[in-house]
Structures are given as C-alpha cells and as structure tokens.
Design a protein around this motif. Structure first.
Motif, mmCIF file in Angstrom:
data_model
loop_
_atom_site.group_PDB
_atom_site.id
_atom_site.type_symbol
_atom_site.label_atom_id
_atom_site.label_comp_id
_atom_site.label_asym_id
_atom_site.label_seq_id
_atom_site.Cartn_x
_atom_site.Cartn_y
_atom_site.Cartn_z
ATOM 1 N N ILE A 29 -6.067 -27.691 46.436
ATOM 2 C CA ILE A 29 -5.614 -28.045 47.787
ATOM 3 C C ILE A 29 -4.160 -28.485 47.711
ATOM 4 C CG2 ILE A 29 -5.983 -29.624 49.722
ATOM 5 C CD1 ILE A 29 -8.953 -29.758 48.825
ATOM 6 N N ASP A 37 -6.167 -25.822 54.579
ATOM 7 C CA ASP A 37 -6.066 -24.869 53.483
ATOM 8 C C ASP A 37 -7.237 -23.899 53.480
ATOM 9 O OD1 ASP A 37 -4.522 -23.978 51.190
ATOM 10 O OD2 ASP A 37 -6.215 -24.650 49.975
ATOM 11 N N GLU A 79 -6.518 -21.287 55.882
ATOM 12 C CA GLU A 79 -5.526 -20.360 55.332
ATOM 13 C C GLU A 79 -6.160 -19.405 54.333
ATOM 14 O OE1 GLU A 79 -1.633 -20.571 52.436
ATOM 15 O OE2 GLU A 79 -1.753 -22.001 54.089
ATOM 16 N N SER A 104 -2.876 -16.404 53.975
ATOM 17 C CA SER A 104 -2.579 -17.125 52.745
ATOM 18 C C SER A 104 -1.261 -16.665 52.145
ATOM 19 C CB SER A 104 -3.709 -16.918 51.722
ATOM 20 O OG SER A 104 -3.427 -17.622 50.534
#
Length: 543
Positions: free
Chosen positions: A356, A410, A413, A420
């Motif tokens: 992360i 995240d 994403e 990403s």
C-alpha cells in the motif's frame, strides 16, 4: 420438563468462523488441559469461552526465532499457503446462540422463532466499564429480529437467556439494492467517513465499483476481505485515532455477515476497561458485545471487497493467524506508534506482497523539537520518545483512518477503477483478478449511557486540534497493567528490539553538540594558555 426454545443452538453448531466451517473446532475455555495450542494464548482466556482446533486438524503455526514479517513472507511462499489452517484459538465469548428472536419492548423478553416468549437478561456490566446499555438501547432494539450469543439456563420451571452479544438481523446486506456511486475524487472516501450517520439505526451502504455493471449480483457465499475502521470515542481523548481491523469471511445467503472473522489487535500488556483482548473474534462479538463491542462506544465504517476467488483472503487470514501466535508469545509487543492495530495489519499485507503506497511520516523535523520539549516538560525520556515515534512513523501504519483510506484508494486503483500506474506484485495481480465488487458500509453507534462518538482523526495535527491544549484536561480512561508471566516466556524467543529512550538522530545531534562544545572549550583553554605565555615574555624582551 423444560425444552430448549426454538432457535437455540451451540455456539459452533452450523456456524462458520470467517472462511472456515466451525466443524473443525470445539468449544472450551482457556483452562482446557488437552488443548494442543500455545499455552501463552490460553493464559489470556482462562475464564473465557474460546474455540480451539479439534485433534487432527491443521493449525496455524509460527517460525521460532523469525520476526513476524519474514515469517509470513516465508510461509506465503510455501506450498501450504493456499489452504487455510485453523487458528490456534478464536474468542467466542459465550457457549450458545439464539437466532430468529424478536426483541420485545424493554429488552426483558424476546419472541422466539416458534412464537413463544423467553425471558432474557443482559450479561453484567464490567466494573471498569464507564457506561452500559440502558433504556435508549432497549428502545433501539425493540421490534428487531436479533441474533444473540449468551448462556441459556433453566431456573426451576423458568427459562432464561443471558445475552452477551445482540446482533440486529436487519444489518444484512442487500446486494440487489446497492446503488452504484463511485468516488468522484480521492477525498470522497474521507468524506464518507466524516459524514454523520443517518437516523434510523440501520447500516448505510455505497457501491464504489463492480466488475460487471448491470449484471445480477449473486454474492451468496462469496468470500470477502473487509477493512474495518472504528471511529473516535466521545469520552476518551486518547481514542480519537480510532481503531482498525481486517475481516475475512463469506456473505451469507441472505446477506448475513455476523460470522466473519475479525482480526483484532490490542495491547496485551494492559487490561482493557471494556474487557477487550487481542484475538480473532466473530464479527457480532467484535461490534456488538455488550461490554467490549465497538458499536457501544463509537460509529464504525467498513470497505468490503467481494471476491470471486478466496485465495487472497485465505492468504491474509493464514498469515495473520501466525502473527497472533507470536503476539501471544510476546515475540513482539504491541506499540501504539510502530506496531498498533493498523501497522500490524498493514505489515501482513506487505509481507504477502500488497504494498500500500505510503504517505510519509507526519513531521520528522518537528519531532526533534517535540522530543526535547516533552522530555524536558514531563521529565521523561520515554515520553519524549513516544511523541518522536508518532511524528516519524509512516502515516498509513500509524493512523487507522489513513490506513483505511490508503488501502481503499489503492485497491480501487489495482482493480482498474482509477488505472494502476505501477507494476503489480503477484499478490496484487491476484487482487486485481479476484475482486468482483467494492462497497462501503457505515455502521451506527448503538445508543447507550455512553457519549456519542465521531469520525476518527485523519492527521496528527487534527488530533492536536481536537484535544485540550493542556494534557491535564484530557479525558483519559486509566487502565491497569497486565504483566506477562516470566514462566510463559520461551527461551528461544528472539525479541524485537525495544526503541531506545533517546532516538539515534537525537543522540547524534546531542553527540555533535557535545563534540562542538568540547572543541570550543579545548580551543578556549588553549587560547588562555597561550595568553599566559605571552604575558611572561615581556620580561625576557626587556633584557
């Protein structure tokens, strides 16, 4: 002759503990003499109902002498990581479950699934607990179908169920009714947490992303990863950072989630005034235990990743069970800055391969001045070290709200909601492929005699702004120490190094200042000596 009421069953009967069926576990207390689990864990639950593996069941272990991160990483790389072993213990709290009952006004009786009425009592309030269920609680539950954990007993001709946990049946998810409402900007996730809980007493949900929009959402028995954020208490300034935990389990056929396994890290070396002990616990215990349940003293929030494959959830649960074994053994200690509920959870993901993105420490430059100020004001090097560590710790490991936000953003994403921008690890690729949907849940605080809580802080500066300037005016709940018995320490344990009272940078600066001072004094002495010799020379010059 008394008969058991409809809906009554054993605490492990036709139950799951997260991803595992409870069939492989048996009910006992920490005093069990034939449990084949680490004795250190049993010590914390001597007088508590726990579930332990039955003989012959695969049980999560640990690697002696290895730190928790490298142990999880090595285990995850092995052949056994794909199959989830049983945890050493699960804190169950009570021997029986009563399902399908409807709470009657006053919370003194319930109507069972068969239509008869049954007397209930609430488990006594702990002497150290500052508040408890009251008339507001009874009114909140009145008319609701509930699931209760507790103890059933016959007293003569009277039947009584002593409730320890009360879970509202209407907390069930309704996938078909979820309205899609993706985040428009990253700050929307923080805004969701800060938004006030709506009236009505039920959960609120928001669908952020789904892999197949427009298709029917059949989430029955789908595995999940749940990211649980608990808010700030209204009566404890030290709790403004909130709390964090990771849950695993499956969505029930009717949207149930009371049996998810929550991995709850707390400080074992102090006695919680609410009776909380670090453990893997069922979700209904975690949120709705009358003494230790999070919902009795603050609101909570959850981000749920619905999976089409259980492997990423299995990997986390298997890894975190190994960490619990090490925590109970005191191979490492809970620390409020570097190894708290958020940091320990993030470390498990990091060891598995989900990195992360960090946000950096809060204020590393200010930490030096803060250390000096607190150490001098409180006359405590340890106190100075504490504030220094807070300001230097990575924010996604320090503050539960930041951890929750960073992990959620995240994950979105990774699955492609935002696109990403980094190369994914093997574990992150599995997350990308396995996540079917992501949704948010807002869970209301249960009304009681406790002050209403709020959203947790998202920064150290916000924390400082919300507490009184004078620390003597803070609302603090004192807790007693719980020393770990020397007899339970394993000689093979390689302890994580305790932080020194004086941080290295402070020691370095102090050393540099002392060196500069010594050099200055040396030069000064040398100059004085030279001055004395120059005063004596005129006599020689006169000659």
């Amino acid at each position: 002759m008394n008969t058991s009421p409809a809906g009554l069953k054993g605490a492990l009967e036709r139950e799951s503990i997260g991803l595992l069926s409870a069939d492989g576990l048996r009910l006992d207390t920490g005093k069990c003499g034939d449990c084949t689990v680490p004795k250190q864990g049993l010590w914390y639950f001597e007088n508590e109902w726990i579930a332990v593996p039955r003989p012959g069941m695969a049980v999560s272990g640990f690697t002696a002498g290895a730190d928790r991160r490298s142990d999880v990483a090595a285990w995850a790389a092995g052949a056994q990581a794909g199959k989830l072993a049983h945890p050493s213990l699960v804190w169950i709290g009570a021997p029986s479950i009563l399902e399908g009952a409807v709470m009657q006004p006053g919370a003194r009786r319930v109507r069972t699934a068969a239509g008869s009425e049954l007397d209930i009592e609430l488990v006594p309030k702990l002497a150290t607990n500052l508040s408890y269920a009251d008339d507001k609680t009874a009114a909140w539950f009145a008319g609701r179908e509930v699931r209760m954990r507790g103890t059933f007993r016959n007293v003569g001709t009277q039947q009584v169920f002593v409730a320890r946990t009360i879970w509202p049946g209407d907390f069930a998810f309704q996938p078909a009714r979820l309205q899609s409402a993706p985040l428009q900007k990253p700050s929307d996730l923080e805004a969701f947490v800060r938004a006030p809980v709506k009236e009505g007493g039920g959960i609120e949900t928001r669908l952020l992303w789904e892999r197949h929009p427009g298709q029917q959402r059949d989430w029955r028995q789908k595995p999940v990863l749940g990211f649980v954020l608990n808010g700030a208490q209204g009566d404890d300034d030290e709790s403004l950072g909130g709390h964090f935990a990771i849950a695993t389990g499956r969505i029930g056929d009717k949207g149930q989630w009371a049996d998810w396994a929550v991995n709850n890290f707390y400080n074992l070396d102090s006695v919680s005034e609410k009776g909380i002990v670090a453990a893997t616990v069922p979700m209904d215990n975690y949120l709705m235990d009358l003494n230790s349940g999070q919902q009795y003293y603050r609101p909570s929030y959850m981000l749920v990743a619905v999976l089409n494959n259980e492997r990423t959830a299995v990997a986390f649960q298997g890894g975190v069970q190994r960490v619990f074994n090490q925590l109970y053994r005191h191979d490492f200690q809970y620390r409020h800055a570097s190894a708290n509920c958020a940091g320990i959870s993030v470390d498990v993901f990091d060891s598995l391969g989900w990195h992360i993105p960090g946000r950096g420490p809060t204020a590393p430059l200010k930490s030096l001045a803060a250390y000096a100020f607190i150490a001098a004001k409180d006359r405590s090097l340890q106190g100075g070290r504490k504030i220094y560590d807070y300001l230097n710790e990575e924010q996604t490991r320090l503050l539960p709200a930041v951890t929750f936000e960073a992990a959620g953003l995240d994950l979105l994403e990774i699955v492609g909601a935002k696109g990403s921008s980094r190369t994914l690890t093997a574990y992150e690729q599995k997350l990308r492929d396995d996540v079917e949907a992501i949704f948010l849940v807002r869970i209301p605080q249960v009304p009681s005699s406790r002050v209403t809580g709020s959203a947790p802080v998202f920064s150290f500066d916000e924390f400082r702004a919300r507490v009184p300037e004078n620390q003597a005016d803070w609302k603090i709940v004192p807790v007693a120490a719980r020393p770990f018995p020397a007899a339970l320490r394993d000689p093979s344990t390689v302890l994580e190094r305790e932080p020194a009272p004086v941080p290295l940078p402070v020691a370095g600066i102090g050393g540099a200042l002392l060196g500069a001072l010594a050099f200055y004094l040396w030069r000064r002495r040398k100059a004085r000596a030279a001055g004395k010799r120059s005063v004596s020379r005129p006599e020689e010059l006169v000659h």
